[in-house]
Design a protein around this motif. Sequence first.
Motif, PDB file in Angstrom:
ATOM      1  N   GLN A 117      57.862  21.100 -36.499  1.00 35.95           N
ATOM      2  CA  GLN A 117      56.993  20.260 -35.673  1.00 35.95           C
ATOM      3  C   GLN A 117      56.972  20.769 -34.239  1.00 35.95           C
ATOM      4  N   VAL A 163      57.243  18.437 -22.650  1.00 39.69           N
ATOM      5  CA  VAL A 163      56.128  17.550 -23.016  1.00 39.69           C
ATOM      6  C   VAL A 163      56.100  17.373 -24.532  1.00 39.69           C
ATOM      7  N   LEU A 195      56.356  13.956 -26.684  1.00 35.67           N
ATOM      8  CA  LEU A 195      55.386  13.557 -27.709  1.00 35.67           C
ATOM      9  C   LEU A 195      56.092  13.165 -29.005  1.00 35.67           C
ATOM     10  N   VAL A 196      57.055  13.983 -29.397  1.00 31.64           N
ATOM     11  CA  VAL A 196      57.783  13.695 -30.635  1.00 31.64           C
ATOM     12  C   VAL A 196      58.555  12.375 -30.494  1.00 31.64           C
ATOM     13  N   ARG A 252      57.858   9.861 -28.413  1.00 28.18           N
ATOM     14  CA  ARG A 252      56.888   8.764 -28.408  1.00 28.18           C
ATOM     15  C   ARG A 252      56.437   8.443 -29.820  1.00 28.18           C
ATOM     16  N   GLY A 253      56.196   9.496 -30.589  1.00 25.61           N
ATOM     17  CA  GLY A 253      55.782   9.314 -31.968  1.00 25.61           C
ATOM     18  C   GLY A 253      56.841   8.576 -32.771  1.00 25.61           C
ATOM     19  N   ALA A 269      56.988   4.999 -31.819  1.00 22.78           N
ATOM     20  CA  ALA A 269      55.742   4.289 -32.091  1.00 22.78           C
ATOM     21  C   ALA A 269      55.898   3.297 -33.231  1.00 22.78           C
ATOM     22  N   THR A 293      54.153   0.107 -31.636  1.00 22.51           N
ATOM     23  CA  THR A 293      52.842  -0.355 -32.116  1.00 22.51           C
ATOM     24  C   THR A 293      52.941  -1.731 -32.758  1.00 22.51           C
TER      25      THR A 293
END
Lengths: 264, 422
Positions: B371, B384, B388-389, B391-392, B395, B399
Amino acid sequence: MSTLVIKDLKVAVTENEQERLILKGVNLTLKTGETHAIMGPNGTGKSTLSETIMGNPAYRVVSGSVQLDGVNLLDQTIDQRARAGLFLAMQYPAEIKGVTNIEFLRAAINARRADDDQQPVTEFLAQLDRNLALLNMSDSMAERYLNEGFSGGEKKRNEILQLLMIQPKFAILDEIDSGLDIDALQVVAKGVNSLKGPDFGTLMITHYQRLLNYIVPDYVHVMMDGRIVKTGGPELASTLEAEGYAGLRDELGLTVALTDDDVK
Amino acid sequence: MDQTNLLTAVRQYSRQQHEPAWLLALREKAVAVYARLPLPKFEKINYADWPLEDFTRPTEQVSAEPSADLGAGQQFYSVGDTTIQLSLPTEAIEQGVILSDLRSAIQTHGDLVQRYLMQKALQLGDDKLTALNTALMTNGFFLYVPANVVLKAPIEITQYVDSRQAQNFFNHSLVIAAENSRVQVIQRLKTLGAGAAIAHLLVEVIAEADATVDFAGIDALSANTTAYLNRRGVLGPDARLNWELAEMNAGRVVADFDTELKGRGSEAQVKTIAIATGQQTQGIDTRVTNYGQKTTANIIQRGIILDAAALIFNGIGHIVKGAHGAKADQENRLLMLSSKARGDADPILLIDENDVEAGHAASVGRVDEQQMTYLLSRGIPKPVAERLVIRGFLAGVITELRSQRLRTELNSLIERRLTDEH
Ligand SMILES: Nc1ncnc2c1ncn2[C@@H]1O[C@H](COP(=O)(O)OP(=O)(O)OP(=O)(O)O)[C@@H](O)[C@H]1O
Ligand SMILES: [Mg+2]
């Protein structure tokens, strides 16, 4: 105009603690404005070449060089090479849950711009809409998590979407045609062809003549056993399709074992 | 401080504050219990050498008001022991909602405080640190929502630990949602100043029959604050309690977030995210106990560990005998971004009844190399790409949060937490 020069590249991989030489001296020069295709039997080193150019750490460069406009790329990290203008459409793109396609694309585009010059959202969305339409992709694809649960064909389309958004100098497309139905193949080709121009060069890796009917190459190279053994025009692909690799090998007097030697 | 001195100091404080006899009696009992109880047990965390039991005699400490308005828009805003701002919408006041600090609630709503303080949710005898807090607590917030009152806007609480001066921080708060009421509470906990501080925070949430409480706790204490956090909920029949907890602290923290599903048909959701960085240790015990029949417990936790930090999630699901038809489910996942990071995500299921449903999932993983390579190959720089990873990964919880505003707030808090120190 930009030039990507690969000189006498030798690359090894390690498998079960055993190092094995895969590329045994590859020479290749690509210029923007040109379209190249590489064909060759399975396991010959085509993906190894593309991964090495991109900087995947699993591939160790034993000797040789890769230069973009005179700058040595081999000292650079993957992300630096990407920002320098390389793009690799992967044979097996990764899936990343939780990161949306849109977020990912924005990060990729903005990574190429200064902190005080990030792309405005409206401009980004306009560009995205245009490219989604070109590739017959729905808006919802862009909002989904990166490649997560995408079908094989959707993943390939998504690679081309990224290519269109990022607009690199050189695109390496590793088997972008595999797993695509005929309609999808045409859509993908349309995407790649839309970038054709003096500032864009392509290196396609494929097994089939069919892709080359849609994205017509200027040069076709044949790779066998870690070397480029023959270079010609588009007609070379047709010859191969008709005669297979064994014929070419024998014609060139090579002593390479092919996995499927007994087919013909 | 030995027990005799502690008892003298506690009595003196209680007298100075003109506290009612029942409260003095409670404090005296707490001192006695404190001496003999063990520290609360957090599996896989050794915090015996943390200075959590360093304290001075309780006094009414005054904190200077910070020059910046750090409590803008808050219904309750305090620094150290000092309540700086207190406001309720007229509509809420007219419906009988009470919001005050604990100190004044003891004087003006003594009967209510007496009925709930250390009686329903927490109890003396649970553990040493809870007892210590009961002996030494000086302030906190008190929220009472009368029966059938539905508050639309959240009650927002911001509390600063004041590290500009050496002082105790034994904070104790109560949220009472009477029958069939509904309230949202957002409690933000931070540190003011760059000094070292020890913070003890207890929150008791009582959701009576058919009440619904949404409680968000956003804890962002500084690196120099060592903390013991304990939030405890108890539910009456068909009550609901939704915990949304973010452990964004930069210092050492042990936290106990427990819920008692006493009433038949009651339901608790616990959603936790945590980030540990630097040399920090954060240990989080999340327990839900199903006592009542047809009760439902759901725990989802996600944590990120960087550098040489340690993060431990102990998820405890307990279904007691008699809790027929109960459900308990939990999922604890940790992502480690460094080889020196340490993480544990342990689900502990204790099931003493047969006709129940219980499930759990846990994982401790590293960022997938493939990834990372993929993100890098699109020109995204490593920090960065890591964000992103991360945050994913988070999530999965973010969410699920109910309010868009909280989701946004947490995303930027996460971003800041990850960029500050890297
Ligand atoms: N990461 C790796 N680790 C170990 N071996 C590898 C790795 N990548 C490639 N190889 C080996 O190197 C050889 C060349 O593989 P490569 O993927 O480059 O072939 P290819 O020409 O792309 O084949 P195909 O047409 O099947 O895609 C194969 O024998 C393969 O097993
Ligand atoms: Mg390949």
